[in-house]
Scaffold this motif. Sequence first.
Motif, PDB file in Angstrom:
ATOM      1  N   VAL A  33       1.430  10.965  33.031  1.00 38.59           N
ATOM      2  CA  VAL A  33       0.940  10.250  34.497  1.00 38.59           C
ATOM      3  C   VAL A  33       1.402  11.238  35.567  1.00 38.59           C
ATOM      4  O   VAL A  33       2.619  12.022  35.330  1.00 38.59           O
ATOM      5  N   ASP A  34       0.573  11.554  36.600  1.00 37.39           N
ATOM      6  CA  ASP A  34       1.030  12.263  37.475  1.00 37.39           C
ATOM      7  C   ASP A  34       1.260  11.354  38.845  1.00 37.39           C
ATOM      8  O   ASP A  34       0.538  10.692  39.451  1.00 37.39           O
ATOM      9  N   SER A  35       2.810  11.394  39.237  1.00 38.80           N
ATOM     10  CA  SER A  35       3.251  10.325  40.231  1.00 38.80           C
ATOM     11  C   SER A  35       2.916  11.063  41.708  1.00 38.80           C
ATOM     12  O   SER A  35       2.829  10.221  42.667  1.00 38.80           O
ATOM     13  N   ASN A  36       2.668  12.304  41.870  1.00 34.76           N
ATOM     14  CA  ASN A  36       2.648  12.633  43.282  1.00 34.76           C
ATOM     15  C   ASN A  36       1.157  13.387  43.698  1.00 34.76           C
ATOM     16  O   ASN A  36       1.099  13.947  44.730  1.00 34.76           O
ATOM     17  N   GLY A  37       0.239  13.154  42.829  1.00 31.98           N
ATOM     18  CA  GLY A  37      -1.147  13.675  42.953  1.00 31.98           C
ATOM     19  C   GLY A  37      -1.366  15.286  42.991  1.00 31.98           C
ATOM     20  O   GLY A  37      -2.261  15.630  43.863  1.00 31.98           O
ATOM     21  N   ASP A  38      -0.560  15.976  42.513  1.00 31.47           N
ATOM     22  CA  ASP A  38      -0.471  17.396  42.565  1.00 31.47           C
ATOM     23  C   ASP A  38      -1.228  17.818  41.237  1.00 31.47           C
ATOM     24  O   ASP A  38      -1.384  19.038  41.148  1.00 31.47           O
ATOM     25  N   GLY A  39      -1.422  17.031  40.226  1.00 27.38           N
ATOM     26  CA  GLY A  39      -2.562  17.383  39.309  1.00 27.38           C
ATOM     27  C   GLY A  39      -1.718  17.584  37.887  1.00 27.38           C
ATOM     28  O   GLY A  39      -2.509  17.778  36.891  1.00 27.38           O
ATOM     29  N   ALA A  40      -0.564  17.509  37.987  1.00 23.12           N
ATOM     30  CA  ALA A  40       0.106  17.595  36.562  1.00 23.12           C
ATOM     31  C   ALA A  40       1.033  16.349  36.583  1.00 23.12           C
ATOM     32  O   ALA A  40       1.849  15.764  37.309  1.00 23.12           O
ATOM     33  N   GLY A  41       1.085  15.923  35.263  1.00 25.31           N
ATOM     34  CA  GLY A  41       1.972  14.835  35.045  1.00 25.31           C
ATOM     35  C   GLY A  41       3.664  15.121  35.216  1.00 25.31           C
ATOM     36  O   GLY A  41       4.142  16.294  35.205  1.00 25.31           O
ATOM     37  N   ASP A  42       4.425  13.989  35.395  1.00 26.22           N
ATOM     38  CA  ASP A  42       5.826  14.282  35.898  1.00 26.22           C
ATOM     39  C   ASP A  42       6.616  13.219  35.418  1.00 26.22           C
ATOM     40  O   ASP A  42       6.172  12.244  34.935  1.00 26.22           O
ATOM     41  N   LEU A  43       8.047  13.418  35.414  1.00 29.81           N
ATOM     42  CA  LEU A  43       9.167  12.599  35.054  1.00 29.81           C
ATOM     43  C   LEU A  43       8.915  11.142  35.840  1.00 29.81           C
ATOM     44  O   LEU A  43       9.009  10.189  35.175  1.00 29.81           O
ATOM     45  N   PRO A  86      10.045  22.644  38.541  1.00 27.03           N
ATOM     46  CA  PRO A  86       9.866  21.595  39.700  1.00 27.03           C
ATOM     47  C   PRO A  86       8.581  20.772  39.683  1.00 27.03           C
ATOM     48  O   PRO A  86       8.680  19.796  39.918  1.00 27.03           O
ATOM     49  N   GLU A  87       7.260  21.269  38.869  1.00 24.56           N
ATOM     50  CA  GLU A  87       6.405  20.509  39.001  1.00 24.56           C
ATOM     51  C   GLU A  87       6.521  19.308  37.986  1.00 24.56           C
ATOM     52  O   GLU A  87       5.805  18.236  38.332  1.00 24.56           O
ATOM     53  N   PHE A  88       7.428  19.322  37.122  1.00 27.78           N
ATOM     54  CA  PHE A  88       7.840  17.982  36.432  1.00 27.78           C
ATOM     55  C   PHE A  88       8.635  17.085  37.083  1.00 27.78           C
ATOM     56  O   PHE A  88       8.984  15.853  36.662  1.00 27.78           O
TER      57      PHE A  88
HETATM   58 CA    CA Z   1       2.713  15.564  39.479  1.00 29.55          CA
END
Ligand code: CA
Length: 574
Positions: A33-43, A86-88
């Motif tokens: 799931v990408d929580s901040n809309g940058d295109g990569a899933g994150d914690l 950082p992107e995660f």
């Molecule tokens: Ca993200």
Amino acid sequence: MTFTAPIQMPGLALDPQWYRRAVFYEVMVRSFVDSNGDGAGDLSGLISRLDYLQWLGVDALWLPPFYQSPLRDGGYDVSDFHAILPEFGTLEEFRDLVTKAHERNMRIVIDYPLNHTSDAHDWFQQSREDPEGPYGDFYVWRDTDEEYKNIRIIFVDTEESNWTFDPVRRQFFFHRFFSHQPDLNFENPAVREAVFDTVRFWMDLGVDGIRLDAIPYLFETEEGNGEGEPETHQFIRDLRTMIDRDYPGRILIAEANQWPQEVVQFFGTEEEPECHMAFDFPVMPRIFYSLRSQQAGELIRILSEATDVPSGAGWGVFLRNHDELTLEMVSEEYRQAMYGWYAYDPRMRSNIGIRRRLAPLLDNSRAELELAHALLFSLKGSPFLYYGDEIGMGDNIWLPDRDSSRTPMQWTPDRNAGFSTADPGKLYLPVVQSLVYNYNLVNVESQLAQSRSLLHWVRNVIHVRKAHPTFGLGELRMLQTDHESVLAFVREYEGSGSQFGDAPEKILCVFSFAHNPVSVTIQMDELGGSSLYDLFGGGQFPTINEDGSVTLTLGTQSFYWLHVGESHFAGGRS
Ligand code: CA
Ligand code: NOJ
């Protein structure tokens, strides 16, 4: 989507053998799931779906690497073991993940590629520039590429040698995997100490276990093949001693893609234990072989191999993971047969294996998917699911390497499958849009809405398994049958600890790989006269004859889990 599963208790239930009863779920942070809309899933995205995972019945998450990394090998090329990419997310968010998982009685297992680093790691940069400096001896440097001739190349599609010349240091360095992943020099005590430091760092952050990536390859010797050398086992024993002393209850999982007699060595002995768990690489391809050959023989042979393991040791059973379906543990003849069945397009192949997901491998056949999962959940060991397989996600063989089966999790039929709000072109990988597996059709939301979906079926089978600790803790005894397509065994456990009381429990598991219905007679010897009841629906089956034989009919590619003795109905079969 909301999931209202009750939170059982703050913190974890006390159970030193939790890993033997647990259902594990492998989830790549980048893909979920990408929580901040940058295109990569994150914690943060992962945290937001813990309720879903709890609802599914997952007890432990295995997170592939999310460390600082150039991501040239899906994060297994680490440039800082003490930092999160950082992107995660951040270490603070990781702490939050651990807390929120523990509140749900769910454990967190992280992945640690300790054998090597990225060439972007500061240790390597210093090592190549300053041979006399503190990191000069952190890697395996030589003047020639002649040593370790017995050591095989693993990534045969991309690498021609395990040695690469470094133009800065003007020497060759050794690498088991990509040439941008230099092997650490485990002969150097400072390297071993640095590895211990990293383990302590993550244990102090509260992780419940560590998957030891590529564990056979730590030490090289001129005589050996560099797989499980005595020095490697000694190192793991030392690590285990530290864990048992400083972090009791936490576990080590061995990733050792080897034959049973070699893998069991990573459990160590009763007196000198090594890992708590090891993945069962030899069994996995034989499940796929049986499905197409309609022969149970190969599976029976490997399951019957005597592999004594210390008490408390547990196998990790899996169908698929983030790598190719490796065919290293089958003979050349069987490998060719499997390529023919499962990788008829050369693009589907990768190294010595097949880079496809579970549902496409099984041609989206519901019967085969159920049969494969029934094996996963009843063989000896703990099941490891791969994210997305619970909804039968597809793959994308037009993507390079193993990215084919690392595409975004499909949550809804909305933009980017509900994975991200980013511009679709910005996603780390595109969502699957193929005819059969298009995210419009295959997604969590739509499967939640259908009571007979694969997702509900998988959830149900998980809950039936969990109602019977025999599956996790019991022995497995192979049974004789008179049909070549049928595999039958009894799982048995003294003092079942199940919700039905503490009496010893026996469960008969029967699987037919035949592509037509069959009738089979199974020999159960001393169990003559016992009754049989379906574990899912409670229905009574034929009583075992006094001579211990019982004749059953099975539909095309189907299975039974039957309670021996009395009815142990634990819920409906959807
Ligand atoms: Ca993200
Ligand atoms: C095994 C991992 O599962 C795989 O993804 C990785 O490429 C190699 N180890 C190298 O770290």
